[in-house]
Write a protein that holds these residues in place. Structure first.
Motif: not given
Ligand SMILES: Nc1ncnc2c1ncn2[C@@H]1O[C@H](COP(=O)(O)OP(=O)(O)OP(=O)(O)O)[C@@H](O)[C@H]1O
Ligand SMILES: [Mg+2]
Lengths: 329, 283
Positions: B88-108
């Motif tokens: 389901a999740m990558l345990p050593l990564m933060s909740i936020t990073r898991n939540f957005f993994l593969g669809r990261e919000p970007k800013k310039a």
């Protein structure tokens, strides 16, 4: 308390603590013998840079769940790819340097491609490249030069446009230290501040889970194998320009020292966790220990034993800290 | 109209037939329970739905049009989100990073695009609050969350990214009674948002509590699909136990009867007790 927790679960915490400990130790034991002088500092930074340039890229690859054992051999190969054409065939150094980097990218790509395609452990694949690269370097060098060394680069370097960025000592610090610092900043930033960095963690944490949410795991891994090979070539270029010569054995065991630095820096051997800054601090520790011993009365041959003990201590400490990281709520 | 429809789908791994002639429909705003014993083919079926496997035979229709999915990412982009059983999740990564993994919000940031971690943390916090989870720090590792909380994060993620179909592979199997109840609540929440939920479970009680439609698999074949009104909990339980087991039991009883008739009564009594306990657990 929450802030303290946050510091405690940083992967580089153990390494920073150890670095301070090592520094204090040699400051006391060898402070009066030159460890604390500017020259002493520059010296251990220089040794640290040799490990650090490799360790930062090795750390990223390790976080992505893979190893590259072939970078030591890559250093030897790249050195010869630069030195032989320049000294024997009269190529301009910039051309030979570009060819060496291109070659390393191809080797890195092949390493990565084989690992991704065969799903064999990268340990085995890159162990094969370790022997292949070293063997070809040996064989071709002897066939072309009749020696295992290539020297006399110095005469060809002046005025070359590319040599400038791989040589010299701006502000009194050798160029290798600047490259080390630059790579630490850039790669550290990439790891924590870009989507690609997020994918590196995911590729090593659980490749299947990452792929299922659309992370291009194969591309991430292959690109990192290319990066490790390229940083090995960077180090080889700096060294061959600095000393004007190279040897077929150049870089032997460098791959293991880079892994040691990364692990001391808190990078998890099995992937998914770690930091670039940690690897840099790990490399700094290796530099301080290596040079520090030189300033004491202790025989420098003890360095390897110290390295081994530090590695063991680091793994135990980091294991404990990671346990804390998962426990903290 | 159904969002997803499989028509007469078969899946073989070499000589193993994991699925045979399966037809199934998933409607918007319903909880479709997929039941069956270990190895019945539940995970294989949802791996076809989520683009991990291609069917060996048969048709996959999305919004009434035949599609051929070649990766989970493609399914995800169409709005089919899956929380896999084994990962389901990558345990050593933060909740936020898991939540957005593969669809990261970007800013310039000048000429380069970077991960917008501030925005990511904020959204993660908001979305988790919406389904009633209080996270002290969205940057803490997922490994620090309980199993139920992890399922909740995965469900919240799917809902946030606009899933139309949410596939959950045994989300309650590793959980205690309380945590399972919380996850069941999230399932109903997702359903009321109009999402079609496929809920895989071994547990008839969990299925019965939230399900609208039930499909029971047995060794790769389907016993059929039933609306809740057409079923009782006991019938469902019986189907899950499988004709196979009941046959074996009959043979066993027969053998015992021949050897020692007095044992039969006791055994029958024990079986009845077992079944009763499964149907009405004391919790
Ligand atoms: N990749 C695969 N290769 C070969 N056989 C497979 C593969 N995946 C599943 N199978 C087989 O297909 C059958 C169905 O497996 P599946 O995982 O779908 O069952 P399940 O209903 O999800 O069981 P569980 O309740 O244990 O999760 C099993 O016999 C399994 O061994
Ligand atoms: Mg399964």
């Amino acid at each position: 308390m929450a802030a303290l927790r946050k510091v405690l679960v940083r992967p580089e915490l153990g390494a920073v603590t150890a670095a301070i400990g090592v520094f204090v130790f040699f400051a006391i034991v060898a402070g009066s013998r030159g460890f604390l002088t500017t020259q002493g500092t520059v010296n251990y930074l220089e040794v640290g840079a040799e490990h650090g340039i490799l360790a930062v890229s090795v750390a990223l690859l390790m976080i992505a769940g893979e190893f590259d054992l072939s970078i030591g051999s890559m250093i030897g190969a790249a050195g010869m790819i630069i030195a032989i054409p320049v000294t024997k065939f009269g190529w301009p150094p910039w051309l030979a340097i570009l060819v060496a980097f291109a070659f390393s990218l191809v080797v890195g790509y092949l390493n990565g491609w084989l690992v991704v395609r065969t799903r064999l452990p990268s340990f085995i694949i890159t162990l094969a490249s370790l022997y292949l690269l070293r063997g070809f370097t040996f064989g071709l060098t002897i066939a072309l030069l009749n020696y295992t060394r290539a020297s006399g680069m110095g005469a060809f370097l002046s005025g070359d446009p590319l040599v400038a960025i791989f040589s010299g000592a701006p502000l009194g610090l050798k160029i290798s230290i600047w490259w080390w610092a630059g790579l630490t900043l850039v790669l550290g930033w990439v790891l924590f501040r870009t989507p690609y960095g997020n994918w590196i963690f995911a590729a090593g944490g659980d490749a299947l889970a990452a792929r299922n949410v659309g992370v291009p795991v194969a591309r991430v891994k292959i690109s990192l194998f290319m990066l490790t090979a390229a940083t090995a070539t960077l180090l080889a270029t700096i060294q061959v320009i600095d000393t004007g010569s190279t040897d077929v054995l150049r870089g032997e065991l460098a791959e293991l020292e880079a892994i040691a630095a990364a692990v001391i820096g808190g990078n998890l051997l099995t992937g998914g966790y770690g930091s670039v800054l940690g690897a840099t601090v790990g490399a700094l520790i290796l530099g301080m220990v290596q040079q520090g011993i030189f300033y004491t009365n202790i025989d420098t041959n003890w360095y390897k034993a110290v390295l081994g003990a530090m590695l063991l201590a680091a793994v135990l400490l980091n294991n404990y800290l990671r346990y804390q990281a998962l426990r903290s709520r | 109209m159904a969002i997803i429809e499989l028509k007469d789908v078969t899946k073989s791994f070499g000589r193993v037939n994991a699925l045979r002639g399966i037809s199934i429909k998933i409607d918007a705003g319903e909880v479709h329970c997929l039941l069956g014993d270990n190895g019945a083919g539940k995970s294989t079926l949802i791996k076809i739905l989520s683009g991990v496997h291609k069917p060996t035979q048969g048709q996959y229709e999305f919004d009434g049009k035949p599609v051929e999915l070649s990766s989970p990412r493609e399914a995800l982009d169409m709005g089919i989100a899956t929380v896999f059983q084994d990962l389901a999740m990558l345990p050593l990564m933060s909740i936020t990073r898991n939540f957005f993994l593969g669809r990261e919000p970007k800013k310039a940031l000048g000429p380069v695009e970077v991960f917008d971690s501030g925005k990511a943390s904020k959204i993660t916090n908001e979305e988790l609050n919406k389904i009633g989870i209080e996270i002290r720090d969205p940057d803490q590792a997922v490994g620090t969350l309980s199993g139920g909380e992890r399922q909740a994060v995965a469900i919240a993620r799917a809902v946030y990214f606009g899933a139309r179909v949410l596939i959950l592979d045994e989300p309650t199997s590793a959980l205690g009674v309380k945590e399972a109840a919380v996850v069941l609540k999230y399932i109903v929440q997702a359903k009321t948002k109009g999402i079609g939920v496929i809920f895989i479970t071994h547990n008839v009680h969990h299925a019965w509590a939230v399900g609208d439609t039930f499909t029971v698999l047995n060794r790769g074949s389907s016993y059929g699909t039933f609306k809740k009104a057409e079923l009782t909990r006991e019938k469902l339980l019986q189907m899950m136990a499988g004709g196979e087991e009941l046959e074996e039991l009959a043979v066993e009883l027969d053998l015992i009867a021949k050897r020692d008739p007095s044992e039969v009564g006791k055994l029958e009594h024990r079986v009845a007790e077992e079944l009763d306990r499964e149907t009405h657990p004391k919790q």
